[in-house]
Scaffold this active site. Structure first.
Site, mmCIF file in Angstrom:
data_model
loop_
_atom_site.group_PDB
_atom_site.id
_atom_site.type_symbol
_atom_site.label_atom_id
_atom_site.label_comp_id
_atom_site.label_asym_id
_atom_site.label_seq_id
_atom_site.Cartn_x
_atom_site.Cartn_y
_atom_site.Cartn_z
ATOM 1 N N GLU A 1 0.847 -1.191 0.000
ATOM 2 C CA GLU A 1 0.000 0.000 0.000
ATOM 3 C C GLU A 1 0.882 1.240 0.000
ATOM 4 O O GLU A 1 2.058 1.179 0.369
ATOM 5 C CB GLU A 1 -0.923 0.017 1.222
ATOM 6 C CG GLU A 1 -0.212 0.013 2.560
ATOM 7 C CD GLU A 1 -1.185 -0.142 3.724
ATOM 8 O OE1 GLU A 1 -2.242 0.492 3.702
ATOM 9 O OE2 GLU A 1 -0.856 -0.922 4.653
ATOM 10 N N CYS B 1 1.175 47.323 -11.356
ATOM 11 C CA CYS B 1 0.466 48.603 -11.501
ATOM 12 C C CYS B 1 1.280 49.819 -11.102
ATOM 13 O O CYS B 1 0.851 50.953 -11.340
ATOM 14 C CB CYS B 1 -0.839 48.576 -10.716
ATOM 15 S SG CYS B 1 -0.616 48.697 -8.908
ATOM 16 N N LYS C 1 11.244 3.499 -0.226
ATOM 17 C CA LYS C 1 11.077 4.932 -0.434
ATOM 18 C C LYS C 1 11.319 5.319 -1.884
ATOM 19 O O LYS C 1 12.170 4.737 -2.579
ATOM 20 C CB LYS C 1 12.046 5.715 0.467
ATOM 21 C CG LYS C 1 11.885 5.412 1.964
ATOM 22 C CD LYS C 1 10.533 5.817 2.495
ATOM 23 C CE LYS C 1 10.378 7.306 2.637
ATOM 24 N NZ LYS C 1 11.176 7.870 3.749
ATOM 25 N N ASP D 1 2.073 10.539 3.399
ATOM 26 C CA ASP D 1 2.903 11.539 4.064
ATOM 27 C C ASP D 1 2.003 12.397 4.937
ATOM 28 O O ASP D 1 1.513 13.450 4.532
ATOM 29 C CB ASP D 1 3.619 12.399 3.016
ATOM 30 C CG ASP D 1 4.740 13.231 3.631
ATOM 31 O OD1 ASP D 1 5.082 12.974 4.799
ATOM 32 O OD2 ASP D 1 5.256 14.125 2.943
ATOM 33 N N CYS E 1 4.797 48.200 -7.155
ATOM 34 C CA CYS E 1 4.184 46.976 -7.658
ATOM 35 C C CYS E 1 4.603 46.746 -9.105
ATOM 36 O O CYS E 1 4.475 47.656 -9.938
ATOM 37 C CB CYS E 1 2.658 47.089 -7.552
ATOM 38 S SG CYS E 1 1.755 45.768 -8.379
ATOM 39 N N LYS F 1 2.700 4.662 1.099
ATOM 40 C CA LYS F 1 3.134 5.245 2.370
ATOM 41 C C LYS F 1 2.715 6.716 2.368
ATOM 42 O O LYS F 1 3.359 7.563 1.745
ATOM 43 C CB LYS F 1 4.644 5.120 2.549
ATOM 44 C CG LYS F 1 5.124 5.563 3.928
ATOM 45 C CD LYS F 1 6.627 5.341 4.081
ATOM 46 C CE LYS F 1 7.083 5.699 5.486
ATOM 47 N NZ LYS F 1 6.878 7.129 5.785
ATOM 48 N N CYS G 1 -5.082 47.916 -9.219
ATOM 49 C CA CYS G 1 -4.120 46.897 -9.662
ATOM 50 C C CYS G 1 -4.808 45.760 -10.416
ATOM 51 O O CYS G 1 -5.699 45.101 -9.866
ATOM 52 C CB CYS G 1 -3.370 46.330 -8.456
ATOM 53 S SG CYS G 1 -2.109 45.127 -8.900
ATOM 54 N N TYR H 1 -3.852 1.775 8.323
ATOM 55 C CA TYR H 1 -2.906 0.814 7.763
ATOM 56 C C TYR H 1 -2.623 -0.353 8.713
ATOM 57 O O TYR H 1 -1.879 -1.265 8.362
ATOM 58 C CB TYR H 1 -1.591 1.492 7.376
ATOM 59 C CG TYR H 1 -0.930 2.299 8.471
ATOM 60 C CD1 TYR H 1 -0.427 1.693 9.618
ATOM 61 C CD2 TYR H 1 -0.780 3.674 8.347
ATOM 62 C CE1 TYR H 1 0.189 2.423 10.618
ATOM 63 C CE2 TYR H 1 -0.163 4.426 9.343
ATOM 64 C CZ TYR H 1 0.324 3.789 10.472
ATOM 65 O OH TYR H 1 0.931 4.524 11.464
ATOM 66 N N CYS I 1 0.871 44.987 -2.503
ATOM 67 C CA CYS I 1 0.627 46.141 -3.363
ATOM 68 C C CYS I 1 -0.491 46.964 -2.747
ATOM 69 O O CYS I 1 -1.505 46.425 -2.303
ATOM 70 C CB CYS I 1 0.234 45.669 -4.765
ATOM 71 S SG CYS I 1 -0.526 46.958 -5.772
#
Length: 753
Positions: free
Chosen positions: A116, A413, A316, A120, A410, A118, A434, A228, A428
């Site tokens: 199955e 703009c 892994k 994270d 910015c 793994k 903008c 699991y 900004c």
């Protein structure tokens, strides 16, 4: 009228139905009924539990919303230790594991494994007794974890009670709490909209969400659970890993849809390679594959070390990292105005994908990692999706590497880029102008509590901006019937209704208009305070920080030091200075008055006479608010917003198209006639009139209406179905009143709005 017995029978049926549909939706991803039908079931159950409180049980589907905040997490001792898995970082190490397993089992036949992904995430154990969830804990150090029961109860895919009736008396399941990539993106989007710092990856988001002291925050996060294995178990109902997990699934415990039985090393390799190819298409992060001996008797025979079981291994995936050069750093502007640095990289392959750009998150992160233009950096795909610079290889830094600087204007703009003190994110300040913020600013401008433009929804705003018909809010009022009628899903009647709504919205209030401008951290209450303080929008636009906040004292001097100095001088009226004032002050032994602080005071006051004549508040850094709700940070946001010519011009164009409000605000009762002046209220539950109308009325009586409770709240106005705020108010000692109580408080028959 429903009797308690009838209600009890109906409640049990409803709970069974809701659990079934929760499992179909959250675990199997295969709903059987529309959301509206599901909502009706939940509302009916809530109503029955409200009418018959004795029927409420901890495992009811209505009890997932979260309990009150906890002061900390209690320690939980694992009955069976949660030890780690050994890792195989190469195919040769996987082959070595298979060879040792065959030798330990004294066989040359292919060994049967379960395989199955793994996940994270964050490992947890969940204990069921007689089919009901009793406790949940994190892995911790393997022997002792933290009690996260209240938080785990809010995870929709975790059953509060198991299906069927053939489960063991004690069943402790173990698995991973994680966040899907879709849920992670949705959460980070919401956090950025709220001005909060986003999470770096789904694992951090899952861990941070599960360890919230307030379970209601956890309940709002898109967490999922995948089992699991198991720990404490009164009686194993199956003889193999695969069969055992199938039994768990039958009881409603979510397991991986990728769970397979594989026989022999070649089958393990094929599974690993197949999942590796499909890794980026999954909606959750994985960092490898776990292989376990399938027969439980074989697991028992091989046993475990103090660190890991000998019958399982995690193969892994290769690290998703690569070295490359930072060729440039550019700044992108998000829809909320956040200015984010992005590294332009020498293209490199990372995890099978060519990466040429990588986020640097914010300038604090750039400084923390010390990323410079010309550096060699390690790039990884965070969550295997978003490329980011993990670290700098400082040994390879060239002599001409350039420090990254935040732009003053910015890049989209040209408005000033503002980074408030203490905040990581720069923004900004050209909110109304903008282009990068256009959709978000118009969405806010049209919202119900702002200009309240009925019928102007998100999809229509998307169309109008994408067609370049609307660049700023004033453009909304220039739209024609012909334009709108030709849009997707509009038609002449809908177009006419929208134009009528736009016309109605022109007649507004100054407070609504200020709120509609979308100035950072200026909410409704602050907008109302500003409208009351300033005589029109012109006066507000001309205001400076000093018009909002009165700053006094010497920056760098605290109240305690100032008090000690003030007392010292008051008690010694005949002192003379010998030498420089700074040196003399530093040598008097005044508590907290260091040489550097003495220098600051001498620079400000220059003479002992001036220092002696100063009031205490002139000695230490302090500020007083001239407008309720506007402190130094909000004052800076206001001044920065109105300092931009683009924003002032956009406001002028709104006034030119006819947006207006009464020249003098609707006469509010004088302070003496405002019976709720100085009182803070929170509203919860269903009232006799719309909540917005009640809120406006309360504010006209002088009250401050907020959305969250604290010890400074004077009253909780509670209607029907008040929810968790009622319990929170009682725990804080806040007085709870209903509408009749409010009327009595004001000395009238009813709180007529």
């Amino acid at each position: 009228m429903t009797t308690p017995d009838e209600a009890g029978r109906r409640v049990e049926l409803l709970r069974a139905d809701i659990r079934h549909h929760n499992h179909r939706y959250y675990v199997l991803d295969d709903p059987e009924i529309p959301d509206a039908d599901y909502d009706r079931l939940v509302r009916e159950l809530q109503a029955l539990e409200s009418d018959f409180p004795d029927l409420v049980t901890p495992d009811s589907p209505t009890q997932r919303v979260g309990a009150a905040p906890r002061p900390d997490f209690a320690a939980v001792r694992h009955t069976v230790p949660m030890i780690s898995l050994d890792n195989a970082m190469s195919d040769a190490e996987l082959a070595d594991f298979d060879r040792k397993t065959q030798a330990a089992l004294q066989t040359t036949d292919s060994v049967l494994y379960t395989a199955e992904p793994k996940l994270d995430g964050l490992a947890v154990s969940i204990r069921y007794e007689r089919g009901r969830l009793m406790q949940a804990a994190t892995r911790g150090d393997g022997a002792t974890g933290e009690d996260v029961t209240h938080n785990v109860r809010t995870i929709q895919s975790v059953p509060l009670c198991l299906f069927g009736d053939d489960w063991p008396a004690v069943l402790e399941v173990r698995g991973e709490v994680y966040m899907t990539r879709t849920g992670f993106a949705r959460l980070n989007d919401a956090m950025q909209r709220a001005g909060d710092k986003p999470f770096a990856n789904p694992r951090n988001a899952a861990a941070g969400s599960l360890r919230q002291l307030d379970p209601r925050i956890t309940a709002s996060r898109p967490l999922a659970f995948c089992c699991y294995g198991w720990g404490d178990l009164s009686a194993p109902p199956a003889a193999s890993q695969f069969a055992m997990l199938q039994r768990l699934a039958a009881w409603g415990i979510p397991i991986s849809r990728e769970l397979r039985q594989v026989a022999g090393l070649e089958a393990c390799r094929a599974y690993f390679e197949d999942l590796g190819r499909r890794r980026d298409t999954l909606d959750y992060d994985i960092d490898g594959v776990v292989f376990k001996l399938d027969r439980l008797a074989d697991q028992e025979r091989l046993g475990a070390t103090s660190h890991h079981p000998r019958w399982a291994i995690a193969r892994k995936f290769p690290a998703q990292e690569a070295l490359t050069l930072v060729e440039a750093v550019e700044f992108q502007v998000g829809r909320t105005g956040a200015v984010t640095p992005v590294a332009r990289l020498q293209p490199v392959q990372v995890g099978g994908v060519t990466v040429a750009n990588a986020t640097l998150h914010n300038l604090d992160e750039v400084r923390r990692k010390d990323v410079r233009i010309g550096d060699t950096v390690v790039v990884r795909r965070a969550g295997d999706v978003i490329p980011e610079v993990a670290r700098v290889v400082v040994e390879r830094r060239p002599a001409d590497a350039r420090v990254v600087e935040l732009p003053a204007q910015c890049p989209v703009c040209g408005s000033d880029v503002i980074r408030p003190e203490g905040e990581a994110v720069a923004r900004c300040s050209g909110g109304l102008y903008c282009p990068a913020q256009r959709k978000e600013s118009i969405r806010h401008f049209a919202s119900r509590r702002a200009m309240d433009i009925e019928g102007l929804g998100d999809r229509l705003i998307e169309q109008l901006v994408d067609l370049d018909w609307v660049r700023e809010p004033a453009d909304l009022y220039r739209l024609s019937l012909e334009q709108l009628a030709g849009l997707e899903r509009m038609g002449e009647k809908s177009a006419a209704n929208l134009l009528a709504a736009l016309e109605r919205s022109k007649d507004t209030t100054l407070a609504r208009f200020i709120f509609a401008l979308g100035i950072r951290e200026v909410g409704e209450s602050t907008a109302q305070a500003l409208a009351a303080r300033f005589d029109g929008i012109e006066a507000l636009m001309q205001a400076r920080v000093t018009d909002f906040v009165c700053e006094r004292g010497v920056k760098g001097i605290g109240r305690e030091t100032a008090t000690a100095l003030h007392r010292f001088l008051s008690e010694r009226p005949d002192l003379d200075v010998k030498g420089e004032l700074a040196d003399w002050l530093a040598g008097q032994g005044i508590r907290g008055l260091t040489a550097s602080r003495a220098g600051l005071l001498a620079q400000r006051f220059t003479t002992l006479e001036a220092l002696r004549a100063a009031e205490l508040e002139d000695l230490y850094a302090n500020s007083s608010r001239l407008v309720e709700g506007v402190g130094p940070v909000v004052a800076a946001h206001l001044a920065a917003f109105f300092a931009q010519p683009h924003n002032r011009e956009a406001i002028g164009r709104l006034l030119a198209v006819g947006v207006h409000w009464p020249e003098t605000p609707a006469a509010a009762p004088p302070k003496a006639e405002q019976p709720l002046a100085g009182k803070t209220l929170v509203i919860t539950g269903t009232l006799s009139q719309p909540r917005d109308a009640i809120k406006d009325w309360l504010q006209r009586q002088g009250a401050k209406v907020t959305g969250s409770l604290s010890r400074n709240t004077h009253y909780l106005l509670a209607g029907e179905s008040p929810g968790s705020k009622l319990e929170q108010a009682r725990s804080l000692g806040v007085e709870v009143i209903d509408e009749a109580g409010l009327a009595a408080l004001l000395g009238r028959e009813s709180p007529s709005v």
